[in-house]
Motif scaffolding. Sequence first.
Motif: not given
Length: 470
Positions: A105-130
């Motif tokens: 899963v790759a993400l980009t953008g002018s603002a909010g990349k790191t905060s969003t990446k952290d959210l995605i990681a925390q959500v997916l970690s509930r599903k499988a090793p991330t």
Amino acid sequence: MIALSLAEIATAVGGQTYDIPDPSVRVTGPVVIDSRKVTDGSLFAAFVGERVDGHDYAAAVVEAGAAAVLASRPVGVPAIVVDDVQAALGALARTVVERLGATLVALTGSAGKTSTKDLIAQVLSRKAPTVFTPGSFNNEIGLPLTALSATDDTRYLVLEMGARGKGHIRYLTGLTPPRIGVVLNVGTAHIGEFGGREQIAEAKGELVESLPADGTAILNADDPLVRAMASRTKARVLLFGEGADADVRAENVRLTENGQPSFSLRTPSGCSDVTLRLYGEHHVSNALAAAAVAHDLGMSVEEIALVLSEAGALSRWRMEVTERPDGVTVVNDAYNANPESMRAALRALVAMGRGRRTWAVLGHMAELGDEALAEHDAVGRLAVRLNVSKLVAVGGREASWLQLGAYNEGSWGEESVHVSDAQAAVDLLRSELRPGDVVLVKASRSVGLESVAQALLAVDGDNVGEVAAR
């Protein structure tokens, strides 16, 4: 890293082995570029920097347990020698992700990349090793290192991709080809280097162009330049946003009395309520992007909402909120700044204030080129319109533009002040802060304004207003 022999690594990077008695020896530890982080079985990549040459540490890292050095010249200890260490690191990352078989899963953008990446990681970690990008480790060196930290059990690899010019994201996606690509927004960060928002959109869109036909492009429906990227991909398109036509959207958005967003999350599979632990309404869009990724990977809306409501901030100095014993709240958002993130942070400050005095301690926003004067002036004016109690502009010319914009917008007089540096800002705040005040600290990374927040939270026995929250 997944275990590979030195011979396999040499083949992957197109290198020659030197001083390696047994090429079947495997790298079982991490790939590192900092000699202090070497552990048993590591591979040390020797980069030549402005002040330090990693090759000078070759003997020391092998003595500390490294299996070998990835180098651009023989170093007298086990080494794989290549023409270009950075290119070799990327080639090794490509080999590892191909063998791994994880979903990228790759993400980009002018603002909010790191905060969003952290959210995605925390959500997916509930599903499988991330495994996910630490902090903002999102460039030509940081991204391969993140990919190389994956292990055999990794099922999701979440990668933040930054860009300072056309072709950068295309290069990164060549190293780690994503199946899901997320584009958050097109703003004015680095506009001085790109030349305009359309050029920024052209560069960010390289992410969706890289996606396979069976992949998914997750696009912000509320940003016209991002939404238009749907025509640039052969992948399935999933839209997120607050508009009625977004596939994953937020309804009934509101802020709690602490400034934390609450909303109803609606996906094609249903609806569930979310209250974020993060501060500021701008995190709604970030949460929706994370929810769209999770939905695409089969998670239920109830599970997504639950994890989003539990997720916290993983990266430092991004809306990091600390309340001191005297009731002063310090919001350290000093990691970086651009016009979009400045506006979002100011709105979050006001939402958190709600009847309390609010202070915006702001420094310059870098890499805005010809737009610098107008953008700094606009941020100063916005502080007045939002009724921020006091603006403290820190630094040189750009800070003076912030202060002047505030003064011209509202004739604030003593309500806006320009100080020369971080220490002057600390001295002012220490003398004028009252219990219950809320202080936002934000600027581009080069300004180093995190020192202001840290000073306000430092122990000082002579002043209860300076005792740190513990």
